[in-house]
Enzyme design. Structure first.
Site, PDB file in Angstrom:
ATOM      1  N   HIS A  33       0.808  -1.209   0.000  1.00 52.26           N
ATOM      2  CA  HIS A  33       0.000   0.000   0.000  1.00 52.26           C
ATOM      3  C   HIS A  33       0.849   1.271   0.000  1.00 52.26           C
ATOM      4  O   HIS A  33       1.936   1.317   0.561  1.00 52.26           O
ATOM      5  CB  HIS A  33      -0.987   0.006   1.171  1.00 52.26           C
ATOM      6  CG  HIS A  33      -0.364  -0.144   2.526  1.00 52.26           C
ATOM      7  ND1 HIS A  33      -1.101  -0.296   3.663  1.00 52.26           N
ATOM      8  CD2 HIS A  33       0.924  -0.181   2.924  1.00 52.26           C
ATOM      9  CE1 HIS A  33      -0.309  -0.401   4.702  1.00 52.26           C
ATOM     10  NE2 HIS A  33       0.938  -0.335   4.277  1.00 52.26           N
ATOM     11  N   ASN A  34       0.331   2.279  -0.695  1.00 51.08           N
ATOM     12  CA  ASN A  34       0.945   3.611  -0.766  1.00 51.08           C
ATOM     13  C   ASN A  34       2.321   3.623  -1.443  1.00 51.08           C
ATOM     14  O   ASN A  34       3.081   4.568  -1.299  1.00 51.08           O
ATOM     15  CB  ASN A  34       1.048   4.250   0.615  1.00 51.08           C
ATOM     16  CG  ASN A  34      -0.308   4.617   1.187  1.00 51.08           C
ATOM     17  OD1 ASN A  34      -0.897   3.828   1.927  1.00 51.08           O
ATOM     18  ND2 ASN A  34      -0.804   5.784   0.834  1.00 51.08           N
TER      19      ASN A  34
END
Length: 345
Positions: free
Chosen positions: A236-237
């Site tokens: 994620h991210n």
């Protein structure tokens, strides 16, 4: 069927020999026959070129065989790819929405699309012109798919995620599943909601069973032109810069920023929350554990410059012998020290 002159124009090369030769197919050196074109990108295959039955060859400079025509290119391997596309890739005709599709009433589909049976198109999905959706693809609500995308069987794209133009996604890949975020609580873990999305740039290819996690907040972003192999995991991210290539089973931990035009070998990986510079190559099974500058080739865990890693790995096999020699030296030193102590007395 095309002429050699037409292929030369297609790839930006020049013909040495009969430019009106008619070419019907591309084939390997040892399987080519009359009417086919073959290619030579690696000098070790020169012996096979001397016996090939092809009519023409893609090469960087003409050779001595006068019975062959030559399509001369600066980059024969790239020319091979373009000729293969021209001769053998035929886009299927659009079929529309076939029976057995679950299509939400609020979905918007572009022109000349194909959606095969078993696909699920969720609420407010937007599907661009010319997209090809294979069986059992699932598009959650609010997904946006750009024009010319191909989603192979079993692909899942979760809510709100966005794909650019001409993206290809391999079978059973998952885009936008929850990031791996949990807060410790009383010996257990509390799930952190993952409320961001994934954005995929134009001309990206994602391999079979690859997984790209949605952001906790904001966006997990894959830049234009990236090529992601089978079984790659992107957390994620993460941000992956344009034209980066990742081989099978590579992994990028959350919130890492990968630069442009990087190359990750198979089974390589990174720690999270780090920055990786542009034009970095990470060798297979290498591991990056901290911020690292670009414009270099690195290997090992933790990754160090590739030449240093080669020297270090060459020493590994000698470690047992070096250990025995060190033990012998210690014993000899102890004996000398005992002798000196005795003489002092």
């Amino acid at each position: 069927m095309v002429t050699l002159a037409q292929l030369a124009e297609w790839v930006g090369g020049r013909v040495v020999g009969d430019d009106q030769l008619r070419i019907v197919a591309l084939a390997p050196l040892d399987q080519a026959g009359p009417g086919t074109i073959t290619f030579l990108a690696n000098p070790k295959y020169l012996p096979a070129l001397r016996t090939t039955r092809a009519s023409a060859v893609i090469i960087d400079k003409p050779l001595e065989r006068a019975d062959l025509a030559y399509l001369v290119c600066d980059n024969p391997y790239l020319a091979f790819a373009k000729v293969l596309t021209r001769l053998h890739v035929r886009p299927p005709a659009p079929l529309g929405v076939l029976p057995g599709v679950s299509l939400a009433p609020t979905a918007e589909l572009g022109e000349q699309v194909t959606v095969h049976s078993g696909a699920v198109i969720g609420e407010r999905v937007r599907l661009g012109d010319g997209c090809l959706i294979h069986p059992n693809v699932v598009l959650y609500a609010d997904v946006q798919i750009g024009p010319g995308c191909v989603l192979h069987a079993g692909v899942v794209i979760r809510e709100g995620c966005r794909l650019g133009a001409r993206v290809i996604v391999g079978p059973n890949a998952v885009i936008g599943n929850d990031g791996f975020g949990f807060a410790p609580e009383d010996g257990g873990y509390y799930k952190i909601p993952q409320v961001g999305i994934v954005e995929i740039g134009d001309d990206v290819e994602i391999g079979a069973c690859a997984c790209i996690d949605r952001a906790t907040f904001g966006v997990t972003r894959i830049g234009r032109g990236c090529k992601i192999d089978n079984l790659v995991q992107i957390g994620h991210n993460v941000t992956v810069g344009e034209d980066t290539v990742m081989a099978a089973q590579a992994g990028v931990a959350g919130s890492t920023r990968v630069g442009r035009h990087c190359t990750f070998g198979g089974q390589s990986g990174t720690a999270g929350h780090i920055r990786i510079g542009d034009n970095l190559t990470l060798a297979g099974r290498g591991g990056i554990v901290g911020n690292i500058a670009g414009d270099q080739v690195v290997s090992g865990v933790p990754a160090i410059p590739h030449r240093d890693w080669l020297k270090a790995s060459a020493a590994f096999a000698q470690l047992p012998q070096m250990r025995r020699e060190l033990a012998d030296l210690r014993r000899q030193l102890a004996t000398l020290q005992q002798g000196l102590t005795a003489s002092d007395k």
